[in-house]
Scaffold this motif. Structure first.
Motif, mmCIF file in Angstrom:
data_model
loop_
_atom_site.group_PDB
_atom_site.id
_atom_site.type_symbol
_atom_site.label_atom_id
_atom_site.label_comp_id
_atom_site.label_asym_id
_atom_site.label_seq_id
_atom_site.Cartn_x
_atom_site.Cartn_y
_atom_site.Cartn_z
ATOM 1 N N ILE A 117 0.099 -1.159 44.610
ATOM 2 C CA ILE A 117 0.247 -1.953 45.819
ATOM 3 C C ILE A 117 -0.746 -3.103 45.727
ATOM 4 O O ILE A 117 -1.941 -2.877 45.501
ATOM 5 N N PHE A 118 -0.252 -4.323 45.875
ATOM 6 C CA PHE A 118 -1.116 -5.498 45.800
ATOM 7 C C PHE A 118 -1.226 -6.128 47.183
ATOM 8 O O PHE A 118 -0.238 -6.590 47.749
ATOM 9 N N LEU A 119 -2.446 -6.124 47.726
ATOM 10 C CA LEU A 119 -2.730 -6.713 49.035
ATOM 11 C C LEU A 119 -3.501 -8.006 48.836
ATOM 12 O O LEU A 119 -4.518 -8.015 48.136
ATOM 13 N N GLU A 120 -3.035 -9.088 49.459
ATOM 14 C CA GLU A 120 -3.725 -10.364 49.312
ATOM 15 C C GLU A 120 -4.748 -10.541 50.430
ATOM 16 O O GLU A 120 -4.533 -10.126 51.550
ATOM 17 N N ASN A 121 -5.851 -11.190 50.098
ATOM 18 C CA ASN A 121 -7.034 -11.343 50.944
ATOM 19 C C ASN A 121 -7.867 -10.069 50.940
ATOM 20 O O ASN A 121 -8.479 -9.695 51.935
ATOM 21 N N THR A 122 -7.870 -9.407 49.775
ATOM 22 C CA THR A 122 -8.658 -8.188 49.578
ATOM 23 C C THR A 122 -9.477 -8.348 48.310
ATOM 24 O O THR A 122 -9.022 -8.954 47.342
ATOM 25 N N ASN A 123 -10.686 -7.822 48.300
ATOM 26 C CA ASN A 123 -11.534 -7.925 47.114
ATOM 27 C C ASN A 123 -11.130 -6.894 46.071
ATOM 28 O O ASN A 123 -10.920 -5.723 46.375
ATOM 29 N N TYR A 124 -11.029 -7.344 44.806
ATOM 30 C CA TYR A 124 -10.668 -6.465 43.698
ATOM 31 C C TYR A 124 -11.740 -6.531 42.624
ATOM 32 O O TYR A 124 -12.536 -7.469 42.568
ATOM 33 N N GLU A 125 -11.733 -5.536 41.754
ATOM 34 C CA GLU A 125 -12.668 -5.513 40.642
ATOM 35 C C GLU A 125 -11.927 -5.141 39.364
ATOM 36 O O GLU A 125 -10.863 -4.527 39.397
ATOM 37 N N GLY A 126 -12.514 -5.511 38.226
ATOM 38 C CA GLY A 126 -12.026 -5.072 36.922
ATOM 39 C C GLY A 126 -10.596 -5.441 36.634
ATOM 40 O O GLY A 126 -10.177 -6.593 36.795
ATOM 41 N N GLU A 127 -9.811 -4.447 36.204
ATOM 42 C CA GLU A 127 -8.420 -4.671 35.812
ATOM 43 C C GLU A 127 -7.589 -5.189 36.971
ATOM 44 O O GLU A 127 -6.706 -6.036 36.787
ATOM 45 N N ASP A 128 -7.875 -4.697 38.179
ATOM 46 C CA ASP A 128 -7.126 -5.171 39.351
ATOM 47 C C ASP A 128 -7.368 -6.656 39.584
ATOM 48 O O ASP A 128 -6.439 -7.395 39.926
ATOM 49 N N GLN A 129 -8.616 -7.098 39.407
ATOM 50 C CA GLN A 129 -8.910 -8.519 39.586
ATOM 51 C C GLN A 129 -8.208 -9.354 38.527
ATOM 52 O O GLN A 129 -7.744 -10.465 38.796
ATOM 53 N N GLN A 130 -8.109 -8.810 37.321
ATOM 54 C CA GLN A 130 -7.392 -9.518 36.259
ATOM 55 C C GLN A 130 -5.925 -9.719 36.645
ATOM 56 O O GLN A 130 -5.356 -10.792 36.429
ATOM 57 N N LYS A 131 -5.319 -8.714 37.236
ATOM 58 C CA LYS A 131 -3.926 -8.833 37.671
ATOM 59 C C LYS A 131 -3.785 -9.853 38.791
ATOM 60 O O LYS A 131 -2.797 -10.593 38.857
ATOM 61 N N GLU A 132 -4.779 -9.900 39.670
ATOM 62 C CA GLU A 132 -4.759 -10.918 40.723
ATOM 63 C C GLU A 132 -4.856 -12.316 40.128
ATOM 64 O O GLU A 132 -4.166 -13.245 40.570
#
Length: 200
Positions: A116-131
């Motif tokens: 699940i990808f939520l926009e306006n949310t902080n991500y780290e690592g692999e999730d941030q790469q996908k963002e």
């Protein structure tokens, strides 16, 4: 978290009322230029046309206004065998709306079905790469980095210049305004004439 969960649940209930066919990735890719043309033309029934085009590729698109304490721009997830794009229309600006929309399309085409990808949310690592990958996809389809550099090199940002560049780049002037504002190259009060609200 409770407000975000409520927002997501409302989107699921909306999605149950949307009828689409089997998801077809090649169709979705083939529809991208058509969707970009909607961005440029900004017709009155814009959102309904987005729903229809995406629905033909098996993608559900719904509008769920923001809830208090859930300042989300959008979300992408798969429900059963169909991807769902849930958009809030936050700030009522077409530049933000279209960047978010193509960002969500990027998640569908580039990433897996289980996330699940939520926009306006902080991500780290692999999730941030996908963002970042989804951001790059949205940049490509709204106002590319190469096009942005051409404007920066030109160095003049009158409203007439922006309109002329938008026409040559086949984008909406609001996309250029939003990017130049984001980079601090023009004041945030400049170019409001080109900003449109998306009607749902």
């Amino acid at each position: 978290p409770h407000a975000i969960s409520a927002w997501l649940r409302k989107g699921e209930l909306q999605a149950e009322t949307v009828r689409v066919g089997t998801y077809a990735e090649k169709k979705l890719i083939s529809f991208l230029p058509q969707l970009k043309a909607l961005m440029v033309d900004h017709p009155q029934n814009l959102f309904q046309q987005i729903q229809q085009i995406c629905g033909e590729a098996g993608v559900k698109v719904v509008h769920t206004p923001c809830l208090p304490q859930a300042p989300i721009h959008g979300c992408t997830r798969w429900i059963k065998d169909n991807p769902l794009i849930q958009l809030s229309g936050r700030y009522k600006r077409n530049d933000i709306f279209w960047f978010t929309f193509f960002h969500e399309i990027g998640h569908i085409l580039l990433h897996g079905k289980k996330e699940i990808f939520l926009e306006n949310t902080n991500y780290e690592g692999e999730d941030q790469q996908k963002e970042n990958e989804a951001d790059d996809f949205a940049i490509k389809w709204t106002f590319s980095k190469q096009q942005e550099q051409k404007m920066v090199d030109y160095g003049i940002f009158t409203l007439d210049d922006i309109a002329r560049f938008a026409q040559s780049f086949q984008t909406h002037p609001a996309m250029i305004i939003g990017r130049l504002r984001h980079r601090g190259l023009i004041p945030h009060s400049y170019g409001t004439e080109f900003i449109r609200a998306v009607e749902f």
